[in-house]
Design an enzyme around this catalytic site. Structure first.
Site, mmCIF file in Angstrom:
data_model
loop_
_atom_site.group_PDB
_atom_site.id
_atom_site.type_symbol
_atom_site.label_atom_id
_atom_site.label_comp_id
_atom_site.label_asym_id
_atom_site.label_seq_id
_atom_site.Cartn_x
_atom_site.Cartn_y
_atom_site.Cartn_z
ATOM 1 N N HIS A 135 13.632 -5.499 -17.596
ATOM 2 C CA HIS A 135 13.206 -4.055 -16.989
ATOM 3 C C HIS A 135 14.435 -3.690 -16.075
ATOM 4 C CE1 HIS A 135 10.869 -0.788 -15.472
ATOM 5 N NE2 HIS A 135 10.871 -1.475 -14.447
ATOM 6 N N ALA A 137 0.897 -1.134 -0.187
ATOM 7 C CA ALA A 137 -0.130 -0.137 -0.019
ATOM 8 C C ALA A 137 0.891 1.221 0.094
ATOM 9 C CB ALA A 137 -0.885 0.032 1.163
ATOM 10 N N GLY A 138 2.251 1.207 -0.687
ATOM 11 C CA GLY A 138 2.952 2.406 -0.662
ATOM 12 C C GLY A 138 2.585 3.157 -2.070
ATOM 13 N N ARG A 198 7.769 4.857 -22.339
ATOM 14 C CA ARG A 198 8.710 5.942 -22.088
ATOM 15 C C ARG A 198 9.338 6.049 -23.690
ATOM 16 N NH1 ARG A 198 11.046 3.585 -16.399
ATOM 17 N NH2 ARG A 198 9.599 5.020 -15.192
ATOM 18 N N ASN A 226 13.550 -8.013 -1.585
ATOM 19 C CA ASN A 226 12.271 -8.389 -2.386
ATOM 20 C C ASN A 226 11.904 -9.929 -2.526
ATOM 21 O OD1 ASN A 226 11.854 -5.745 -2.033
ATOM 22 N ND2 ASN A 226 11.870 -4.924 -4.198
ATOM 23 N N ASP A 234 -1.393 -5.097 3.048
ATOM 24 C CA ASP A 234 -0.265 -4.887 3.536
ATOM 25 C C ASP A 234 -0.121 -4.981 5.102
ATOM 26 O OD1 ASP A 234 1.820 -1.965 2.323
ATOM 27 O OD2 ASP A 234 2.244 -2.962 4.299
ATOM 28 N N ASP A 282 8.817 0.862 -19.888
ATOM 29 C CA ASP A 282 9.929 1.493 -20.732
ATOM 30 C C ASP A 282 9.619 1.509 -22.158
ATOM 31 O OD1 ASP A 282 12.288 0.673 -18.709
ATOM 32 O OD2 ASP A 282 11.209 -1.249 -18.825
ATOM 33 N N GLY A 319 1.556 0.832 -5.109
ATOM 34 C CA GLY A 319 0.436 0.249 -4.638
ATOM 35 C C GLY A 319 -1.080 1.146 -4.601
ATOM 36 N N ALA A 337 6.930 -5.114 -8.468
ATOM 37 C CA ALA A 337 8.097 -4.723 -7.808
ATOM 38 C C ALA A 337 9.291 -5.320 -8.167
ATOM 39 C CB ALA A 337 7.717 -5.876 -6.233
ATOM 40 N N ARG A 361 17.872 -1.839 -9.836
ATOM 41 C CA ARG A 361 16.779 -2.688 -9.487
ATOM 42 C C ARG A 361 17.048 -3.890 -8.921
ATOM 43 N NH1 ARG A 361 15.720 -0.134 -14.287
ATOM 44 N NH2 ARG A 361 13.699 1.212 -14.182
HETATM 45 N N1 LIG Z 1 7.932 -2.465 -12.515
HETATM 46 C C1 LIG Z 1 7.842 -1.257 -12.599
HETATM 47 O O1 LIG Z 1 8.120 -0.546 -13.679
HETATM 48 C C2 LIG Z 1 8.178 -0.405 -11.091
HETATM 49 C C3 LIG Z 1 8.425 -1.076 -10.068
HETATM 50 N N2 LIG Z 1 8.411 -0.247 -8.954
HETATM 51 C C4 LIG Z 1 8.733 -1.079 -7.824
HETATM 52 O O2 LIG Z 1 7.623 -1.397 -6.928
HETATM 53 C C5 LIG Z 1 8.038 -1.644 -5.754
HETATM 54 C C6 LIG Z 1 7.295 -0.751 -4.658
HETATM 55 O O3 LIG Z 1 7.555 0.477 -4.716
HETATM 56 P P1 LIG Z 1 6.926 1.803 -3.815
HETATM 57 O O4 LIG Z 1 5.560 1.600 -3.743
HETATM 58 O O5 LIG Z 1 7.449 2.900 -4.380
HETATM 59 O O6 LIG Z 1 7.639 1.400 -2.240
HETATM 60 P P2 LIG Z 1 6.876 1.724 -1.029
HETATM 61 O O7 LIG Z 1 8.060 1.535 -0.057
HETATM 62 O O8 LIG Z 1 6.263 3.004 -0.768
HETATM 63 O O9 LIG Z 1 5.783 0.551 -0.558
HETATM 64 C C7 LIG Z 1 6.103 -0.794 -0.603
HETATM 65 C C8 LIG Z 1 5.267 -1.250 0.354
HETATM 66 O O10 LIG Z 1 5.146 -2.723 0.536
HETATM 67 C C9 LIG Z 1 4.600 -3.128 1.819
HETATM 68 N N3 LIG Z 1 5.094 -4.532 1.937
HETATM 69 C C10 LIG Z 1 6.125 -5.285 2.517
HETATM 70 N N4 LIG Z 1 6.035 -6.476 2.777
HETATM 71 C C11 LIG Z 1 4.662 -6.773 2.164
HETATM 72 C C12 LIG Z 1 3.904 -7.967 2.402
HETATM 73 N N5 LIG Z 1 4.546 -9.076 2.612
HETATM 74 N N6 LIG Z 1 2.894 -7.891 1.680
HETATM 75 C C13 LIG Z 1 2.307 -6.695 1.296
HETATM 76 N N7 LIG Z 1 2.674 -5.718 1.391
HETATM 77 C C14 LIG Z 1 4.012 -5.656 2.045
HETATM 78 C C15 LIG Z 1 5.276 -2.165 2.672
HETATM 79 O O11 LIG Z 1 4.683 -2.256 3.996
HETATM 80 C C16 LIG Z 1 5.079 -0.829 1.820
HETATM 81 O O12 LIG Z 1 3.942 -0.208 2.211
HETATM 82 C C17 LIG Z 1 9.397 -1.438 -5.514
HETATM 83 O O13 LIG Z 1 9.972 -2.609 -5.611
HETATM 84 C C18 LIG Z 1 9.886 -0.519 -6.685
HETATM 85 O O14 LIG Z 1 11.159 -0.858 -7.156
HETATM 86 C C19 LIG Z 1 8.312 0.928 -8.881
HETATM 87 C C20 LIG Z 1 7.772 1.648 -9.873
HETATM 88 C C21 LIG Z 1 8.053 1.078 -11.160
HETATM 89 C C1 LIG Z 2 11.261 2.118 -10.545
HETATM 90 C C2 LIG Z 2 11.158 1.403 -11.803
HETATM 91 O O1 LIG Z 2 11.405 0.224 -11.929
HETATM 92 C C3 LIG Z 2 10.919 2.241 -13.023
HETATM 93 O O2 LIG Z 2 10.249 3.372 -12.733
HETATM 94 O O3 LIG Z 2 10.994 1.858 -14.078
#
Ligand SMILES: NC(=O)C1=CN([C@@H]2O[C@H](COP(=O)(O)OP(=O)(O)OC[C@H]3O[C@@H](n4cnc5c(N)ncnc54)[C@H](O)[C@@H]3O)[C@@H](O)[C@H]2O)C=CC1
Ligand SMILES: CC(=O)C(=O)O
Length: 317
Positions: A186, A17-18, A162, A106, A41, A159, A21, A130, A99
């Protein structure tokens, strides 16, 4: 679209729920795809506060056929019974981190979250967001036991969006009319399939405006570095991936058969990475074989080899 599918019967769980999410949940509220969004979360204070905040956004946004999307907090067990589980649970990159630096942290989160969700409904689709997205997709397939085609990653969809945005500015054509794909990881080893870029079915080279030349290396670099630039300035990326994740959910739930570059298991390459696929209710319907040039095929093989190394080095807990 499958006429049997109705938003009134469907549920999407969002793990984490960050920043990401909550943005995914907001997109699913503003552009309704399912009747219910379940936020999960272990930090229940954050989860419940996000649910309250997001709940305010549901008031004037009715799902197809009337009635607003219901947003609520839930458990991992409930998530395993949803139509789609979007996994954004996990640590994000700090400035200067890649990443793949997130893998140890993770992977542990993914394993415990996947175990907590079991048993899965047999038609649940898992969407890994993630990072490192491709390596986590591989392990989510292993841990969940679901058919591989039902466990996918957002991969290079972001990507590719973008890249299309950058090309759109350079050649003054709307991004939605540009067919261009980033393939592979990615992450650092991603590559642009330049030989397959078309504008309205016309190869890119044949439709550049007068006096426009493209520095392909610079464009590929700008595409790859966009996330790092945003993270350096604001600490995270969220909106792009959220909108695209919601659109993937729509492709799946409505069996839309859209073609998207999505991370999935590729037998010939022995890992999960992004190639264009047809998306349907059970995830991957089929993968499309792009007619890449020899040097592009080699770059793709290199990307696969990088990903296999990360899988081999991963320390499972
Ligand atoms: N694939 C992509 O293009 C992108 C991927 N990401 C990735 O998304 C992930 C999350 O990023 P943010 O939301 O910014 O991080 P954040 O730190 O804001 O939120 C992550 C949340 O995950 C929760 N969490 C931890 N363990 C958990 C579990 N077992 N079950 C459910 N929730 C759990 C945490 O309590 C936290 O609230 C990161 O790994 C980031 O690199 C971010 C942007 C783009
Ligand atoms: C954080 C990440 O993976 C992205 O924005 O591409």
């Amino acid at each position: 679209m499958d006429p049997e599918v109705s938003t009134s019967k469907t549920r999407i769980a969002v793990l984490g729920a960050g920043s990401v999410g909550s943005a995914v949940a907001l997109c699913l509220i503003l552009n309704p795809v399912s009747s219910e969004v379940v936020l999960v979360d272990p930090n229940t204070a954050i989860r419940d506060a996000q649910v309250k905040d997001l709940g305010d956004a549901t008031t004037y946004h009715g799902a197809v056929g009337g009635g607003g999307v219901r947003i609520r907090g839930g458990t991992h067990k409930e998530a395993g019974q949803c139509d789609i589980v979007v996994i954004s649970a996990g640590a994000k990159q700090r400035h200067g981190e890649s990443r793949t630096d997130l893998l140890g942290r993770n992977l542990a989160i993914l394993k415990s979250a996947t175990n907590d969700m079991k048993p899965f409904r047999e038609d649940t689709v898992i969407l890994i967001v993630a990072n490192p997205c491709d390596v986590l997709t591989y392990f989510a397939q292993k841990y969940s036991g679901l058919p591989k085609g039902q466990v996918i990653g957002s991969g290079t969809f972001l990507d590719s969006a973008r890249l299309r945005g950058i090309l759109s500015e350079k050649i003054a054509v709307d991004a939605s009319s540009i067919d261009a794909y980033v393939l592979g990881e990615h992450g650092e080893s991603q590559m642009v399939a330049w030989s397959c870029v078309t504008i309205g079915a016309v190869p890119l080279d044949q439709c550049l405006p007068p006096n426009v030349t493209l520095d392909r290396k610079a464009i590929a670099r700008e595409t790859k570095d966009k996330a790092a630039k945003i993270i350096e300035a604001k600490g995270a990326t969220a909106y792009g991936i959220a909108a695209l994740s919601a659109s993937i959910c729509k492709s799946i739930l409505f069996d839309q058969r859209n073609v998207r570059p999505i991370s999935h298991w590729v037998d010939e390459l022995g890992c999960c990475l992004s190639l264009p696929v047809v998306l349907g209710r059970r995830g991957i319907v089929r993968s499309l074989n792009m007619p890449l040039h020899q040097e592009e095929k080699e770059l793709l093989l290199k990307s696969a080899s990088t990903l296999k190394d990360f899988i081999a080095q991963a320390k499972e807990v």
